[in-house]
Design a protein around this motif. Structure first.
Motif, PDB file in Angstrom:
ATOM      1  N   THR A  80     119.363  73.623  29.568  1.00 45.32           N
ATOM      2  CA  THR A  80     119.195  72.865  30.807  1.00 45.32           C
ATOM      3  C   THR A  80     120.294  73.261  31.789  1.00 45.32           C
ATOM      4  O   THR A  80     121.474  73.294  31.413  1.00 45.32           O
ATOM      5  N   LEU A  81     119.903  73.553  33.027  1.00 41.95           N
ATOM      6  CA  LEU A  81     120.924  73.814  34.034  1.00 41.95           C
ATOM      7  C   LEU A  81     121.667  72.526  34.366  1.00 41.95           C
ATOM      8  O   LEU A  81     122.861  72.537  34.649  1.00 41.95           O
ATOM      9  N   PHE A  82     120.961  71.417  34.335  1.00 40.76           N
ATOM     10  CA  PHE A  82     121.612  70.118  34.522  1.00 40.76           C
ATOM     11  C   PHE A  82     122.389  69.763  33.259  1.00 40.76           C
ATOM     12  O   PHE A  82     122.155  70.318  32.182  1.00 40.76           O
ATOM     13  N   GLN A  83     123.321  68.832  33.399  1.00 42.91           N
ATOM     14  CA  GLN A  83     124.167  68.438  32.276  1.00 42.91           C
ATOM     15  C   GLN A  83     123.763  67.047  31.804  1.00 42.91           C
ATOM     16  O   GLN A  83     124.099  66.047  32.448  1.00 42.91           O
ATOM     17  N   PRO A  84     123.055  66.946  30.687  1.00 48.72           N
ATOM     18  CA  PRO A  84     122.618  65.636  30.198  1.00 48.72           C
ATOM     19  C   PRO A  84     123.754  64.648  29.952  1.00 48.72           C
ATOM     20  O   PRO A  84     123.552  63.437  30.057  1.00 48.72           O
ATOM     21  N   ALA A  85     124.937  65.152  29.635  1.00 51.57           N
ATOM     22  CA  ALA A  85     126.060  64.248  29.398  1.00 51.57           C
ATOM     23  C   ALA A  85     126.421  63.450  30.648  1.00 51.57           C
ATOM     24  O   ALA A  85     126.980  62.349  30.554  1.00 51.57           O
ATOM     25  N   LEU A  86     126.086  63.981  31.826  1.00 51.83           N
ATOM     26  CA  LEU A  86     126.435  63.292  33.078  1.00 51.83           C
ATOM     27  C   LEU A  86     125.511  62.129  33.372  1.00 51.83           C
ATOM     28  O   LEU A  86     125.805  61.320  34.262  1.00 51.83           O
ATOM     29  N   THR A  87     124.392  62.032  32.683  1.00 52.34           N
ATOM     30  CA  THR A  87     123.513  60.873  32.835  1.00 52.34           C
ATOM     31  C   THR A  87     123.484  60.055  31.544  1.00 52.34           C
ATOM     32  O   THR A  87     122.558  59.279  31.313  1.00 52.34           O
TER      33      THR A  87
END
Length: 233
Positions: free
Chosen positions: A206-213
């Motif tokens: 994922t280009l997004f970071q799941p830890a940030l949500t």
């Protein structure tokens, strides 16, 4: 015996995103009611055979934080994990390098590179984004209903949060698809933000970071599922 998951990356305490990743590992253990050892191993000393064969780590989390100390070491480790069916989860820089490794070793694009570290490469699979996503967020549409992403989230959309300025070069999407990479989410302006390989126990980028949500009360379900796949629980 405590089971272990390796975090491939170069931890730098100045990056809040990496602290959030660490926070999430603690939250996941509380949710699963299981003690799990998450170990950061620097890219310049990571030896996949030792880590997975002798030290018995069960999964590979390719952390954000590129450029890495040893890009080739990262690519070699990802290749080992992919070829040996080790559950692998990569975010931001991890996503980028999983794409490059797949392009080089599966698609035969030997010069696949990253504009951040090798701007003269003839095949820039990872390019600088037209607009930086550092500190940004966006709603993504999940495009593949048979994907891990959809099966885990059970939603048509997700919120992605970022801390990056480089993403996949859309010119190579069809080539990657032809060799088995499945793209699973897309932004409103038509850019792909996640992928997986379906013939692997768990190989998700994922280009997004799941830890940030992720929160203490509700750790990101993608991270929980990665841990479950790694530990077979």
């Amino acid at each position: 015996m405590i089971e272990k998951i390796a975090i491939l990356g170069d931890f730098n305490p100045i990056h809040y995103t990496l602290h959030q990743l660490n926070n999430t590992t603690r939250d996941v253990q509380k949710v699963l009611k299981k003690e799990i050892q998450f170990d950061w191993i620097s890219t310049d000393i990571f030896d996949a055979r030792i880590v997975f064969e002798k030290q018995d780590y069960k999964g590979l989390w390719v952390a954000p934080g590129s450029p890495y100390k040893d890009m080739n070491g990262v690519l070699n480790t990802i290749c080992y994990a992919r070829e040996n069916n080790i559950p692998t989860f990569g975010n931001c820089g991890g996503f980028q390098h999983m794409v490059i490794e797949f392009a080089q070793n599966v698609c035969g694009i030997q010069d696949a590179g990253n504009e951040e570290t090798d701007p003269t490469s003839p095949d820039l699979l990872i390019k600088k984004l037209a607009c930086s996503l550092k500190g940004e967020e966006e709603i993504l549409n999940i495009t593949e209903k048979n994907s891990f992403l959809y099966q885990i989230l059970k939603e048509d959309t997700l919120l992605g949060k970022y801390h990056c300025s480089y993403g996949i070069n859309e010119l190579y999407i069809n080539k990657l698809r032809d060799h088995g990479m499945v793209f699973t989410s897309i932004s409103e302006d038509g850019n792909h933000r996640s992928f997986e390989i379906t013939d692997h126990p768990f190989f998700v980028g994922t280009l997004f970071q799941p830890a940030l949500t992720s929160t203490l009360e509700a750790p990101n379900p993608l991270i929980i599922e990665f841990v479950k796949k790694s530990l077979k629980i």
